[in-house]
Write a protein that holds these residues in place. Structure first.
Motif, PDB file in Angstrom:
ATOM      1  N   LEU A   1       0.830  -1.201   0.000  1.00 55.02           N
ATOM      2  CA  LEU A   1       0.000   0.000   0.000  1.00 55.02           C
ATOM      3  C   LEU A   1       0.866   1.253   0.000  1.00 55.02           C
ATOM      4  N   LEU A   2       2.045   1.151   0.591  1.00 56.94           N
ATOM      5  CA  LEU A   2       3.024   2.236   0.578  1.00 56.94           C
ATOM      6  C   LEU A   2       4.244   1.762  -0.189  1.00 56.94           C
ATOM      7  N   ILE A   3       4.812   2.663  -0.983  1.00 57.42           N
ATOM      8  CA  ILE A   3       6.005   2.353  -1.754  1.00 57.42           C
ATOM      9  C   ILE A   3       7.105   3.293  -1.299  1.00 57.42           C
ATOM     10  N   CYS A   4       8.234   2.716  -0.935  1.00 58.90           N
ATOM     11  CA  CYS A   4       9.380   3.526  -0.508  1.00 58.90           C
ATOM     12  C   CYS A   4      10.047   4.107  -1.746  1.00 58.90           C
ATOM     13  N   THR A   5      10.009   5.434  -1.877  1.00 59.47           N
ATOM     14  CA  THR A   5      10.632   6.082  -3.026  1.00 59.47           C
ATOM     15  C   THR A   5      12.078   6.472  -2.741  1.00 59.47           C
ATOM     16  N   ARG A   6      12.408   6.646  -1.459  1.00 56.84           N
ATOM     17  CA  ARG A   6      13.783   6.952  -1.074  1.00 56.84           C
ATOM     18  C   ARG A   6      14.007   6.387   0.321  1.00 56.84           C
ATOM     19  N   GLY A   7      14.952   5.490   0.431  1.00 59.45           N
ATOM     20  CA  GLY A   7      15.236   4.882   1.726  1.00 59.45           C
ATOM     21  C   GLY A   7      15.912   5.852   2.662  1.00 59.45           C
ATOM     22  N   GLY A   8      15.717   5.639   3.953  1.00 68.47           N
ATOM     23  CA  GLY A   8      16.367   6.474   4.952  1.00 68.47           C
ATOM     24  C   GLY A   8      17.825   6.084   5.081  1.00 68.47           C
ATOM     25  N   VAL A   9      18.711   6.971   4.669  1.00 71.89           N
ATOM     26  CA  VAL A   9      20.139   6.693   4.680  1.00 71.89           C
ATOM     27  C   VAL A   9      20.859   7.853   5.338  1.00 71.89           C
ATOM     28  N   ARG A  10      21.814   7.541   6.185  1.00 75.78           N
ATOM     29  CA  ARG A  10      22.656   8.560   6.831  1.00 75.78           C
ATOM     30  C   ARG A  10      21.857   9.670   7.487  1.00 75.78           C
ATOM     31  N   GLY A  11      20.895   9.322   8.294  1.00 76.70           N
ATOM     32  CA  GLY A  11      20.128  10.322   9.019  1.00 76.70           C
ATOM     33  C   GLY A  11      19.023  10.975   8.227  1.00 76.70           C
ATOM     34  N   ARG A  12      18.879  10.620   6.968  1.00 80.60           N
ATOM     35  CA  ARG A  12      17.789  11.172   6.159  1.00 80.60           C
ATOM     36  C   ARG A  12      16.516  10.391   6.415  1.00 80.60           C
ATOM     37  N   VAL A  13      15.422  11.078   6.301  1.00 77.36           N
ATOM     38  CA  VAL A  13      14.125  10.457   6.484  1.00 77.36           C
ATOM     39  C   VAL A  13      13.713   9.775   5.183  1.00 77.36           C
ATOM     40  N   ALA A  14      13.152   8.597   5.315  1.00 77.13           N
ATOM     41  CA  ALA A  14      12.682   7.879   4.131  1.00 77.13           C
ATOM     42  C   ALA A  14      11.454   8.585   3.556  1.00 77.13           C
ATOM     43  N   ALA A  15      11.268   8.462   2.254  1.00 74.66           N
ATOM     44  CA  ALA A  15      10.105   9.054   1.579  1.00 74.66           C
ATOM     45  C   ALA A  15       9.257   7.924   1.015  1.00 74.66           C
ATOM     46  N   TYR A  16       7.951   8.052   1.176  1.00 76.17           N
ATOM     47  CA  TYR A  16       7.008   7.037   0.722  1.00 76.17           C
ATOM     48  C   TYR A  16       5.931   7.679  -0.134  1.00 76.17           C
ATOM     49  N   ARG A  17       5.265   6.847  -0.944  1.00 78.39           N
ATOM     50  CA  ARG A  17       4.097   7.310  -1.686  1.00 78.39           C
ATOM     51  C   ARG A  17       3.054   6.211  -1.653  1.00 78.39           C
TER      52      ARG A  17
END
Length: 153
Positions: free
Chosen positions: A7-23
């Motif tokens: 139902l959610l697709i990870c568009t950018r994984g959380g790497v090096r303290g960055r927040v993951a982005a989902y759609r």
């Protein structure tokens, strides 16, 4: 659980303290909710069926073991290949392609999951954090929707 149910697709994984982005995966939500559409009303049922049945068909590509991409014209035949996606990337930015994308090795593409092999963890992390958008765009143009990219070392 939402990503496991697609139902959610990870568009950018959380790497090096960055927040993951989902759609949201609207196609999957429509498939799961379709039995309930008539309960809302016949007009809603008709609108939803028209909206989600008129989508363009998903490209189905039988992929074999492809070698590293060449910077030549794509091979003729077949609806899309990893090699053509790499040729498109090399046309957009030749230096970037030579430094990062030319080292990628295709492993598999099944169910929207693209598996790639990278020469090092550094290259993998750099592609994940800086070059994921152009890579996904080029691959989706040739192979169809990408829900996730898995890197193998």
């Amino acid at each position: 659980r939402l990503t496991d149910a697609q139902l959610l697709i990870c568009t950018r994984g959380g790497v090096r303290g960055r927040v993951a982005a989902y759609r949201l995966n609207y196609a999957q939500i429509a498939r799961l909710s379709e039995p309930c559409w008539p309960l809302v009303g016949p007009d809603y049922d008709a609108r939803m069926k028209e909206r989600y049945r008129s989508e363009t068909p998903v490209k189905v590509v039988q992929l074999a073991d492809y070698a590293k991409p060449e910077a030549s014209e794509p091979a003729q035949g077949g609806p899309g290949t990893w090699q053509r996606a790499m040729v498109n990337l090399s046309r957009e930015n030749a230096d970037q392609f030579k430094a990062w994308f030319s080292q990628l090795e295709y492993v598999a593409f099944e169910g929207g999951v693209l598996e790639l092999r990278t020469p090092s963890k550094f290259a993998q992390r750099y592609i994940e954090t800086h070059l994921l958008r152009p890579l996904v765009a080029a691959v989706e143009a040739e192979l169809g929707p990408v829900t996730r990219i898995e890197f193998k070392g």
